[in-house]
Design a protein around this motif. Structure first.
Motif, mmCIF file in Angstrom:
data_model
loop_
_atom_site.group_PDB
_atom_site.id
_atom_site.type_symbol
_atom_site.label_atom_id
_atom_site.label_comp_id
_atom_site.label_asym_id
_atom_site.label_seq_id
_atom_site.Cartn_x
_atom_site.Cartn_y
_atom_site.Cartn_z
ATOM 1 N N PHE A 1 -5.214 -3.848 -3.574
ATOM 2 C CA PHE A 1 -5.817 -3.911 -2.243
ATOM 3 C C PHE A 1 -7.319 -4.189 -2.343
ATOM 4 O O PHE A 1 -7.869 -4.984 -1.578
ATOM 5 C CB PHE A 1 -5.565 -2.607 -1.482
ATOM 6 C CG PHE A 1 -5.741 -2.734 0.000
ATOM 7 C CD1 PHE A 1 -4.714 -3.204 0.799
ATOM 8 C CD2 PHE A 1 -6.937 -2.396 0.606
ATOM 9 C CE1 PHE A 1 -4.868 -3.341 2.173
ATOM 10 C CE2 PHE A 1 -7.111 -2.528 1.975
ATOM 11 C CZ PHE A 1 -6.074 -3.000 2.764
ATOM 12 N N GLN A 2 -7.978 -3.555 -3.311
ATOM 13 C CA GLN A 2 -9.417 -3.773 -3.489
ATOM 14 C C GLN A 2 -9.724 -5.229 -3.818
ATOM 15 O O GLN A 2 -10.682 -5.815 -3.305
ATOM 16 C CB GLN A 2 -9.942 -2.869 -4.610
ATOM 17 C CG GLN A 2 -11.466 -2.877 -4.734
ATOM 18 C CD GLN A 2 -12.132 -2.204 -3.545
ATOM 19 O OE1 GLN A 2 -11.860 -1.049 -3.241
ATOM 20 N NE2 GLN A 2 -13.001 -2.937 -2.858
ATOM 21 N N SER B 1 -9.881 5.818 -2.694
ATOM 22 C CA SER B 1 -10.238 5.046 -3.884
ATOM 23 C C SER B 1 -10.792 3.671 -3.526
ATOM 24 O O SER B 1 -11.262 2.947 -4.417
ATOM 25 C CB SER B 1 -9.004 4.861 -4.783
ATOM 26 O OG SER B 1 -8.479 6.102 -5.188
ATOM 27 N N LEU B 2 -10.725 3.317 -2.258
ATOM 28 C CA LEU B 2 -11.130 1.982 -1.836
ATOM 29 C C LEU B 2 -12.612 1.935 -1.474
ATOM 30 O O LEU B 2 -13.155 2.862 -0.877
ATOM 31 C CB LEU B 2 -10.301 1.537 -0.634
ATOM 32 C CG LEU B 2 -8.792 1.446 -0.869
ATOM 33 C CD1 LEU B 2 -8.073 1.138 0.438
ATOM 34 C CD2 LEU B 2 -8.453 0.414 -1.928
ATOM 35 N N ASP B 3 -13.255 0.825 -1.840
ATOM 36 C CA ASP B 3 -14.668 0.594 -1.541
ATOM 37 C C ASP B 3 -14.747 -0.507 -0.478
ATOM 38 O O ASP B 3 -14.415 -1.663 -0.741
ATOM 39 C CB ASP B 3 -15.407 0.163 -2.811
ATOM 40 C CG ASP B 3 -16.901 -0.044 -2.579
ATOM 41 O OD1 ASP B 3 -17.353 0.044 -1.411
ATOM 42 O OD2 ASP B 3 -17.620 -0.322 -3.560
ATOM 43 N N ALA C 1 -4.165 0.594 -5.323
ATOM 44 C CA ALA C 1 -5.577 0.588 -4.936
ATOM 45 C C ALA C 1 -6.294 -0.633 -5.501
ATOM 46 O O ALA C 1 -7.085 -1.283 -4.801
ATOM 47 C CB ALA C 1 -6.258 1.870 -5.401
ATOM 48 N N THR D 1 0.832 -1.204 0.000
ATOM 49 C CA THR D 1 0.000 0.000 0.000
ATOM 50 C C THR D 1 0.866 1.253 0.000
ATOM 51 O O THR D 1 0.370 2.349 -0.219
ATOM 52 C CB THR D 1 -0.916 0.044 1.241
ATOM 53 O OG1 THR D 1 -0.102 0.068 2.432
ATOM 54 C CG2 THR D 1 -1.836 -1.163 1.270
ATOM 55 N N LEU E 1 -9.540 -7.129 -0.653
ATOM 56 C CA LEU E 1 -10.693 -6.827 0.194
ATOM 57 C C LEU E 1 -11.909 -7.636 -0.222
ATOM 58 O O LEU E 1 -12.676 -8.126 0.623
ATOM 59 C CB LEU E 1 -11.037 -5.332 0.109
ATOM 60 C CG LEU E 1 -10.201 -4.324 0.891
ATOM 61 C CD1 LEU E 1 -10.677 -2.911 0.575
ATOM 62 C CD2 LEU E 1 -10.277 -4.573 2.397
#
Length: 325
Positions: free
Chosen positions: A91-92, A118-120, A88, A44, A95
């Motif tokens: 990582f998304q 930018s992450l949901d 991003a 990250t 997730l």
């Protein structure tokens, strides 16, 4: 006002009081790991390469866990492990991947704040998983705390090779849901007392940088942990004064100061070290305060479950931090 309505109002107030209001809402604790679960390694912030990940991979496998390397492991974008878009996206993916039970951030440095918006977290909030790391990962810890989800302030793959076995063991215990209790020797300049509450916090510079954003912590009725690295003493004072002015310290139950590593002074001395700076501010709040707790940018970087209820005691001889199940 009807008696029924009064009863509803009173019941609501009692319920809120029992949890200290909104700030003491129960946190979601991600499912603890079991053998065979899969852990993802991602960047990250700063770059990290597959060959450097081997000690962390071997550690996880020794615990019976599987490992998935993210697409950012091996990417090189100046200091960063890939562009903001690449970090991003990686990582998304982790997730949202239900087969991934924990995400281990490879290293700190700088860069997580560039991707946080930018992450949901929609799917993650329904199916939380452990997110682990320290330093720059404080951006994630703080943001997750506002979402009501616990996380692990811990060593990272980058620091595994130099981490003592007993420190690695604290991470294993936290991941697998085993009992965590730390008892360390008092230094003699603590502020004594006892407190209970949720443990929150992380790197002081990061917390300071998040003030005013949607990722900023709510510290009311909580126990705050802070640590830092490579800072000037006057800047420690500046950050603490800012936390004070923003109400971060107003309703704290306790303050745990971890490693304050490689502090600097100017040619004309500031006049206080980190202990003096923090004590001068914290003494007005009548809360227990300890210094140099074994967590942060130190070799003895023990795992902290941020968002979990703890009992914290500072007495003449010992500092006790016990995580409640």
């Amino acid at each position: 006002m009807s008696n029924v309505f009064l009863k509803i109002v009173l019941a609501t107030l009692v319920f809120m009081a029992s949890f200290g209001g909104y700030s003491q809402k129960r946190m979601k604790i991600p499912p603890y790991l079991k053998k065979g679960d899969k852990v993802a390694l991602v960047c990250t912030a700063r770059k990290f390469f597959p060959e450097d990940a081997q000690p962390a991979i071997e550690l996880l496998k020794s615990w019976g866990l599987e490992v998935k390397l993210g697409k950012t492991i091996g990417l090189d974008s100046c200091q960063l492990g890939g562009t903001d878009k690449e970090r991003a996206a990686d990582f998304q993916e982790m997730l949202d991947d239900e087969s991934i039970k924990a995400i281990w951030c490879a290293r700190g440095g700088y860069g997580t704040v560039r991707i946080i918006d930018s992450l949901d977290f929609t799917k993650f909030k329904k199916h939380p998983k452990w997110i682990m790391g320290f330093s720059d990962v404080t951006v994630l810890h703080s943001h997750l705390n506002t979402l009501g989800i616990a996380s692990l302030h811990s060593i990272m793959p980058f620091t595994v090779p130099k981490a003592p076995e007993e420190v690695k063991e604290t991470l294993r215990k936290a991941l697998f849901g085993e009992k965590l209790k730390y008892v360390v020797e008092a230094k003699g300049y603590e502020l004594q007392g006892k407190a209970k509450g949720q443990l929150v916090g992380g790197n002081l510079s990061i917390l300071y940088s998040l003030l005013g954003s949607k990722s900023s912590l709510d510290t009311k009725d909580k126990i705050l942990f802070i640590e830092d690295l490579d800072e000037y003493l006057y800047h420690i004072d500046r950050m603490m004064q800012n936390l004070k002015r923003n109400g971060y310290l107003e309703h704290l139950k306790g303050l745990i100061v971890g490693g304050m590593t490689d502090m600097h002074d100017n040619e004309i001395p500031f006049g206080q070290n980190e202990v003096g700076i923090i004590t001068e501010i914290a003494k007005h709040y009548n809360i227990p305060v300890c210094f140099y707790f074994p967590a942060g940018h130190v070799k003895d970087n023990r795992t902290l479950v941020l968002g979990k209820e703890v009992e914290f005691e500072v007495n003449q001889s010992e500092i006790i931090l016990e995580f409640k199940n």
